[in-house]
Design a protein around this motif. Sequence first.
Motif, PDB file in Angstrom:
ATOM      1  N   VAL A  38      -4.143 -10.128   1.752  1.00 32.42           N
ATOM      2  CA  VAL A  38      -5.145  -9.147   2.167  1.00 32.42           C
ATOM      3  C   VAL A  38      -5.439  -8.265   0.965  1.00 32.42           C
ATOM      4  O   VAL A  38      -4.654  -7.385   0.608  1.00 32.42           O
ATOM      5  CB  VAL A  38      -4.649  -8.310   3.360  1.00 32.42           C
ATOM      6  N   ALA A  39      -6.571  -8.535   0.319  1.00 29.54           N
ATOM      7  CA  ALA A  39      -6.926  -7.869  -0.934  1.00 29.54           C
ATOM      8  C   ALA A  39      -7.985  -6.801  -0.668  1.00 29.54           C
ATOM      9  O   ALA A  39      -9.176  -7.000  -0.908  1.00 29.54           O
ATOM     10  CB  ALA A  39      -7.434  -8.891  -1.948  1.00 29.54           C
ATOM     11  N   SER A  86       0.834  -1.201   0.000  1.00 27.44           N
ATOM     12  CA  SER A  86       0.000   0.000   0.000  1.00 27.44           C
ATOM     13  C   SER A  86       0.870   1.252   0.000  1.00 27.44           C
ATOM     14  O   SER A  86       1.891   1.317   0.703  1.00 27.44           O
ATOM     15  CB  SER A  86      -0.903   0.021   1.237  1.00 27.44           C
ATOM     16  N   VAL A  87       0.465   2.259  -0.757  1.00 25.69           N
ATOM     17  CA  VAL A  87       1.209   3.524  -0.755  1.00 25.69           C
ATOM     18  C   VAL A  87       0.902   4.349   0.489  1.00 25.69           C
ATOM     19  O   VAL A  87       1.614   5.318   0.781  1.00 25.69           O
ATOM     20  CB  VAL A  87       0.887   4.365  -2.013  1.00 25.69           C
ATOM     21  N   ALA A 129      -2.256  -6.564  -0.534  1.00 24.69           N
ATOM     22  CA  ALA A 129      -2.434  -6.292  -1.967  1.00 24.69           C
ATOM     23  C   ALA A 129      -3.679  -5.439  -2.194  1.00 24.69           C
ATOM     24  O   ALA A 129      -4.730  -5.948  -2.604  1.00 24.69           O
ATOM     25  CB  ALA A 129      -2.538  -7.596  -2.751  1.00 24.69           C
ATOM     26  N   PRO A 130      -3.606  -4.143  -1.939  1.00 26.44           N
ATOM     27  CA  PRO A 130      -4.758  -3.284  -2.206  1.00 26.44           C
ATOM     28  C   PRO A 130      -5.041  -3.198  -3.706  1.00 26.44           C
ATOM     29  O   PRO A 130      -4.124  -3.376  -4.517  1.00 26.44           O
ATOM     30  CB  PRO A 130      -4.320  -1.932  -1.652  1.00 26.44           C
ATOM     31  N   MET A 131      -6.285  -2.947  -4.044  1.00 21.31           N
ATOM     32  CA  MET A 131      -6.654  -2.792  -5.449  1.00 21.31           C
ATOM     33  C   MET A 131      -6.450  -1.346  -5.877  1.00 21.31           C
ATOM     34  O   MET A 131      -7.028  -0.432  -5.312  1.00 21.31           O
ATOM     35  CB  MET A 131      -8.119  -3.180  -5.674  1.00 21.31           C
ATOM     36  N   TYR A 132      -5.597  -1.153  -6.877  1.00 17.11           N
ATOM     37  CA  TYR A 132      -5.389   0.156  -7.489  1.00 17.11           C
ATOM     38  C   TYR A 132      -5.765   0.054  -8.960  1.00 17.11           C
ATOM     39  O   TYR A 132      -5.157  -0.723  -9.709  1.00 17.11           O
ATOM     40  CB  TYR A 132      -3.931   0.598  -7.374  1.00 17.11           C
ATOM     41  N   ASN A 133      -6.767   0.833  -9.362  1.00 24.21           N
ATOM     42  CA  ASN A 133      -7.194   0.815 -10.769  1.00 24.21           C
ATOM     43  C   ASN A 133      -7.470  -0.609 -11.248  1.00 24.21           C
ATOM     44  O   ASN A 133      -7.028  -1.032 -12.306  1.00 24.21           O
ATOM     45  CB  ASN A 133      -6.142   1.488 -11.653  1.00 24.21           C
TER      46      ASN A 133
END
Length: 216
Positions: free
Chosen positions: A134-135, A10-11, A95-99
Amino acid sequence: MATLLHIDSSVFPGEASASRAVTDAFRSAWQEQHPDGTVIYRDLAANPVPHITAAAHTAGFADPAAHTAEQAAEFAARVKLIEELEQADAVLIGAPMYNYTIPSTLKAWLDNVILIGRTAGDTPSAKGTPVTVVASRGGSYAPGTPRESYEYVQNYLTAVLADALGLDVDFIVPELTMAPHNPAMAELVPLFEDSRDRALREAAAKAKAVAERLAA
């Protein structure tokens, strides 16, 4: 002593990140079970690994004795990441969802550790290692939702981690994380809170379950 490989991508730092909050809960529960264990931690936002280059890629298919100086240096960096994966008894990935997909920093890590003939292929070197992903995502992409077809995090990571690397993959999915910050999603805040609390409970429970599995 058990070794956990913990990767965040994550940023956003600390509590500003939904995925980091859940990976922290997992790691805390893990360390309670393994107080003398080892945690290998990589924060890919703070310290990104190099994107794969031609030299690093071709070195994986060449005789090490024939490597150029550039190939040798870049392949050594890949091997370090690969060895961290191979040494781990369990892996934790934020692993967050970006775009609609994973952060590019996480993709760079994957491109480095996927090596045909070693970590991937007929006999993957880390095969069977339990991996908890962790999505997190700002909305919902669950089956039956309008944006189900835009889910490229779990689908992609299942293909890469499970199918290519032979890892035993499990997902925790905190969703609707933008609800507290987007007035248009205000009515979804209770659902976000339920999802967040459930993810935190799942993280602690999964950490204990993986620890018990390794101890059996």
